[in-house]
Scaffold this motif. Structure first.
Motif, mmCIF file in Angstrom:
data_model
loop_
_atom_site.group_PDB
_atom_site.id
_atom_site.type_symbol
_atom_site.label_atom_id
_atom_site.label_comp_id
_atom_site.label_asym_id
_atom_site.label_seq_id
_atom_site.Cartn_x
_atom_site.Cartn_y
_atom_site.Cartn_z
ATOM 1 N N PHE A 103 55.577 26.583 -102.631
ATOM 2 C CA PHE A 103 55.050 26.697 -101.270
ATOM 3 C C PHE A 103 55.847 25.837 -100.293
ATOM 4 C CE2 PHE A 103 51.473 28.686 -103.331
ATOM 5 C CZ PHE A 103 51.001 29.568 -102.372
ATOM 6 N N GLY A 104 56.421 24.743 -100.795
ATOM 7 C CA GLY A 104 57.283 23.938 -99.939
ATOM 8 C C GLY A 104 58.517 24.705 -99.509
ATOM 9 N N VAL A 105 59.100 25.436 -100.447
ATOM 10 C CA VAL A 105 60.277 26.253 -100.133
ATOM 11 C C VAL A 105 59.903 27.371 -99.157
ATOM 12 C CG1 VAL A 105 61.954 27.880 -101.092
ATOM 13 C CG2 VAL A 105 61.470 25.737 -102.286
ATOM 14 N N ILE A 106 58.752 28.003 -99.402
ATOM 15 C CA ILE A 106 58.300 29.072 -98.502
ATOM 16 C C ILE A 106 58.105 28.530 -97.085
ATOM 17 C CG2 ILE A 106 56.396 30.656 -97.987
ATOM 18 C CD1 ILE A 106 55.978 30.936 -101.010
ATOM 19 N N PHE A 107 57.484 27.364 -96.991
ATOM 20 C CA PHE A 107 57.258 26.764 -95.674
ATOM 21 C C PHE A 107 58.583 26.378 -95.018
ATOM 22 C CE2 PHE A 107 56.291 22.964 -93.040
ATOM 23 C CZ PHE A 107 55.450 23.572 -92.116
ATOM 24 N N PHE A 108 59.496 25.834 -95.815
ATOM 25 C CA PHE A 108 60.800 25.427 -95.291
ATOM 26 C C PHE A 108 61.569 26.633 -94.742
ATOM 27 C CE2 PHE A 108 65.328 24.338 -95.788
ATOM 28 C CZ PHE A 108 65.365 23.123 -95.118
ATOM 29 N N VAL A 109 61.498 27.740 -95.479
ATOM 30 C CA VAL A 109 62.171 28.965 -95.020
ATOM 31 C C VAL A 109 61.476 29.523 -93.777
ATOM 32 C CG1 VAL A 109 62.711 31.360 -95.623
ATOM 33 C CG2 VAL A 109 63.046 29.542 -97.314
ATOM 34 N N ALA A 110 60.143 29.463 -93.773
ATOM 35 C CA ALA A 110 59.385 30.017 -92.649
ATOM 36 C C ALA A 110 59.683 29.287 -91.346
ATOM 37 C CB ALA A 110 57.890 29.965 -92.950
ATOM 38 N N ILE A 111 59.917 27.979 -91.437
ATOM 39 C CA ILE A 111 60.208 27.211 -90.212
ATOM 40 C C ILE A 111 61.712 27.065 -89.997
ATOM 41 C CG2 ILE A 111 58.036 25.954 -90.400
ATOM 42 C CD1 ILE A 111 59.631 23.532 -91.386
ATOM 43 N N THR A 138 52.060 27.822 -86.738
ATOM 44 C CA THR A 138 51.599 29.110 -87.269
ATOM 45 C C THR A 138 51.860 29.215 -88.766
ATOM 46 O OG1 THR A 138 52.060 30.168 -85.134
ATOM 47 C CG2 THR A 138 51.789 31.610 -87.047
ATOM 48 N N ALA A 139 53.055 28.792 -89.180
ATOM 49 C CA ALA A 139 53.390 28.829 -90.608
ATOM 50 C C ALA A 139 52.466 27.925 -91.411
ATOM 51 C CB ALA A 139 54.848 28.411 -90.809
ATOM 52 N N ALA A 140 52.173 26.754 -90.862
ATOM 53 C CA ALA A 140 51.282 25.818 -91.557
ATOM 54 C C ALA A 140 49.877 26.396 -91.683
ATOM 55 C CB ALA A 140 51.242 24.490 -90.811
ATOM 56 N N LYS A 141 49.397 27.055 -90.640
ATOM 57 C CA LYS A 141 48.050 27.633 -90.669
ATOM 58 C C LYS A 141 47.927 28.736 -91.717
ATOM 59 C CE LYS A 141 46.626 26.700 -85.895
ATOM 60 N NZ LYS A 141 46.258 27.318 -84.581
ATOM 61 N N ILE A 142 49.020 29.419 -91.980
ATOM 62 C CA ILE A 142 48.987 30.517 -92.954
ATOM 63 C C ILE A 142 49.262 30.009 -94.370
ATOM 64 C CG2 ILE A 142 50.100 32.672 -93.666
ATOM 65 C CD1 ILE A 142 50.684 33.189 -90.696
ATOM 66 N N ILE A 143 50.297 29.191 -94.514
ATOM 67 C CA ILE A 143 50.774 28.800 -95.843
ATOM 68 C C ILE A 143 49.891 27.732 -96.483
ATOM 69 C CG2 ILE A 143 52.700 27.729 -97.089
ATOM 70 C CD1 ILE A 143 54.566 29.087 -95.053
ATOM 71 N N PHE A 144 49.483 26.724 -95.727
ATOM 72 C CA PHE A 144 48.716 25.622 -96.310
ATOM 73 C C PHE A 144 47.373 26.068 -96.892
ATOM 74 C CE2 PHE A 144 50.923 21.975 -93.801
ATOM 75 C CZ PHE A 144 52.095 22.255 -94.497
#
Length: 267
Positions: A146-154, A170-176
């Motif tokens: 999930f860290g990689v997904i968040f890193f890519v998303a931002i 927005t990415a944090a609200k969805i991914i976290f």
């Protein structure tokens, strides 16, 4: 068995093993006292009889804290270092006790036996430790994914690539939340793996496979129950948060009572 019936039976087993919960409460209490005693002595020498201590009782005071940190920098860092070792010791002992806890809850219809509790704790310590290490690995893998997904998303957090900080929010609200739910699912599997390990006297990996299969087959039943338990736990902490704001801590007795009750909530 529906969710409320299962919860009722769970409470009945908890009350039937009240001696065990007393052990856990005393353990939490002694661990907290032992871990904080050195720093408490330093704080007592610094603030004994001063108004700074009263200011901290009513809430965190950054100025007072920084003055204390500057004056006792080495003591603070020693406390932080020792806190890490205390946490490791506390974590290990909790793993040791988990075998006795699970066995006592499974056999709650029998009179509680300290001898059986300690024997079960020792007997299942090694498999419980290995089970915990496996799930630490699983949680680490989940965190990295999930860290990689968040890193890519931002987009790596690069100001040149990001249109605005709204993308990060927005990415944090969805991914976290998704990560949190997956972590809860892993924790649920771990709880059932502990039961499978004790009941079946099987190896940790076999217990993990059995727990994953059990949760997969009965997810519709387990998920509401687990959500209800988590909700009740959150409600207890929410209620305690309201209660402690009304609690008088201005005397030594008030501080002691606050500490004892807070450890009961954490237990």
């Amino acid at each position: 068995m529906n969710t409320l019936t299962a919860l009722q039976k769970g409470f009945q087993k908890c009350f039937a093993t009240k001696k065990m919960w007393l052990i856990l409460y005393l353990f939490n209490l002694l661990a907290a006292l032992a871990a904080t005693a050195p720093m408490a002595q330093v704080m007592d020498r610094q603030w004994s009889g001063s108004r700074a201590a009263e200011a901290l009782l009513s809430g965190f005071d950054y100025t007072v804290f920084m003055e204390f940190f500057i004056d006792h920098r080495s003591a603070v860092w020693q406390f932080v270092e020792s806190a890490g070792w205390w946490f490791l010791l506390f974590f290990t002992i909790r793993i040791f006790l988990s075998g006795g806890i699970v066995r006592s809850l499974i056999e709650a219809e029998k009179p509680f036996s300290f001898r059986r509790f300690w024997a079960s704790s020792g007997h299942f310590f090694n498999p419980m430790m290995r089970l915990t290490l496996w799930f630490l690995v699983f949680h680490a893998i989940l965190f990295v994914i999930f860290g990689v997904i968040f890193f890519v998303a931002i987009k790596g957090g690069s100001n040149a690539k990001l249109e605005s900080e709204v993308t990060i929010i927005t990415a944090a609200k969805i991914i976290f939340p998704i990560y949190f739910l997956c972590a809860l699912l892993l924790s649920m599997v771990q709880d059932y793996a502990k039961i499978a390990l004790v009941v079946g006297e099987i190896r940790p990996l076999a217990g993990i496979r059995r727990a994953f299969g059990l949760v997969w087959r009965h997810f519709g039943t387990f998920a509401p129950f687990y959500a209800l338990v988590m909700g009740l736990s959150g409600g207890i902490f929410w209620f305690w948060g309201i209660f402690q704001n009304e609690f008088s801590e201005q005397t030594a007795g008030g501080v002691l009572c606050f500490f004892l009750v807070s450890q009961l909530v954490l237990a």
